[in-house]
Design a protein around this motif. Sequence first.
Motif, PDB file in Angstrom:
ATOM      1  N   SER A  34       0.855  -1.236   0.103  1.00  0.00           N
ATOM      2  CA  SER A  34       0.030   0.012   0.005  1.00  0.00           C
ATOM      3  C   SER A  34       0.910   1.219  -0.083  1.00  0.00           C
ATOM      4  CB  SER A  34      -0.965   0.021   0.958  1.00  0.00           C
ATOM      5  OG  SER A  34      -0.166   0.074   2.431  1.00  0.00           O
ATOM      6  N   GLY A  35       2.074   1.391   0.800  1.00  0.00           N
ATOM      7  CA  GLY A  35       2.850   2.465   0.726  1.00  0.00           C
ATOM      8  C   GLY A  35       3.322   2.598  -0.789  1.00  0.00           C
ATOM      9  N   PHE A  36       3.893   1.361  -1.411  1.00  0.00           N
ATOM     10  CA  PHE A  36       4.433   1.683  -2.723  1.00  0.00           C
ATOM     11  C   PHE A  36       3.378   2.130  -3.758  1.00  0.00           C
ATOM     12  CE2 PHE A  36       5.209  -0.472  -6.689  1.00  0.00           C
ATOM     13  CZ  PHE A  36       6.515   0.029  -7.186  1.00  0.00           C
ATOM     14  N   ILE A  37       2.221   1.630  -3.589  1.00  0.00           N
ATOM     15  CA  ILE A  37       1.130   2.180  -4.397  1.00  0.00           C
ATOM     16  C   ILE A  37       0.826   3.892  -4.202  1.00  0.00           C
ATOM     17  CG2 ILE A  37      -1.492   2.100  -4.886  1.00  0.00           C
ATOM     18  CD1 ILE A  37      -1.434  -0.717  -4.584  1.00  0.00           C
ATOM     19  N   ARG A  38       0.948   4.193  -2.855  1.00  0.00           N
ATOM     20  CA  ARG A  38       0.838   5.570  -2.537  1.00  0.00           C
ATOM     21  C   ARG A  38       1.795   6.273  -3.415  1.00  0.00           C
ATOM     22  NH1 ARG A  38       0.540   4.681   3.040  1.00  0.00           N
ATOM     23  NH2 ARG A  38      -1.611   3.439   3.315  1.00  0.00           N
TER      24      ARG A  38
END
Length: 149
Positions: A34-38
């Motif tokens: 989720s951090g990578f997608i953000r």
Amino acid sequence: MFNDIGALELVTIVVLAILIFGPDKLPKVIQDVSGFIRKIRAFSDSAKQDIRSELGPEFKDFEFEDLNPKTFIRKQLTENEDLQELRSSFDLRKELNEVTDAVNSRDTGPVPSAAPASATPAAGTGPDLLKKPAAPAVETRTPFDADAT
């Protein structure tokens, strides 16, 4: 983004994730993904803002979604006043019904015909399109060529 994923596919992905990463590492993997997608979304938004600022004030209402051909055509058809006037004057259903009635040999009024007026019957109806045309005479029929077909 995931509009076409059904419940069965989602359950399959969750079960595979639990089997691959294990229940103890799964929360950390989800947090990292989720951090990578953000970060990717932030990078994308930043790039869009840079492009808009470089284009100048005349392109301030520019949307990147308009680069999709379907979206561009839909926008042009709905916003262009000349095309709206043309669309309102042209009734496709009426034209389709007239053609259907002509094919079904119903008389709905004047139907344009490619045949000259002397070829139409005297009763005022159009040619019967459902009748099978008479076969041409044997001498005028073109010979069958099996190699040509």
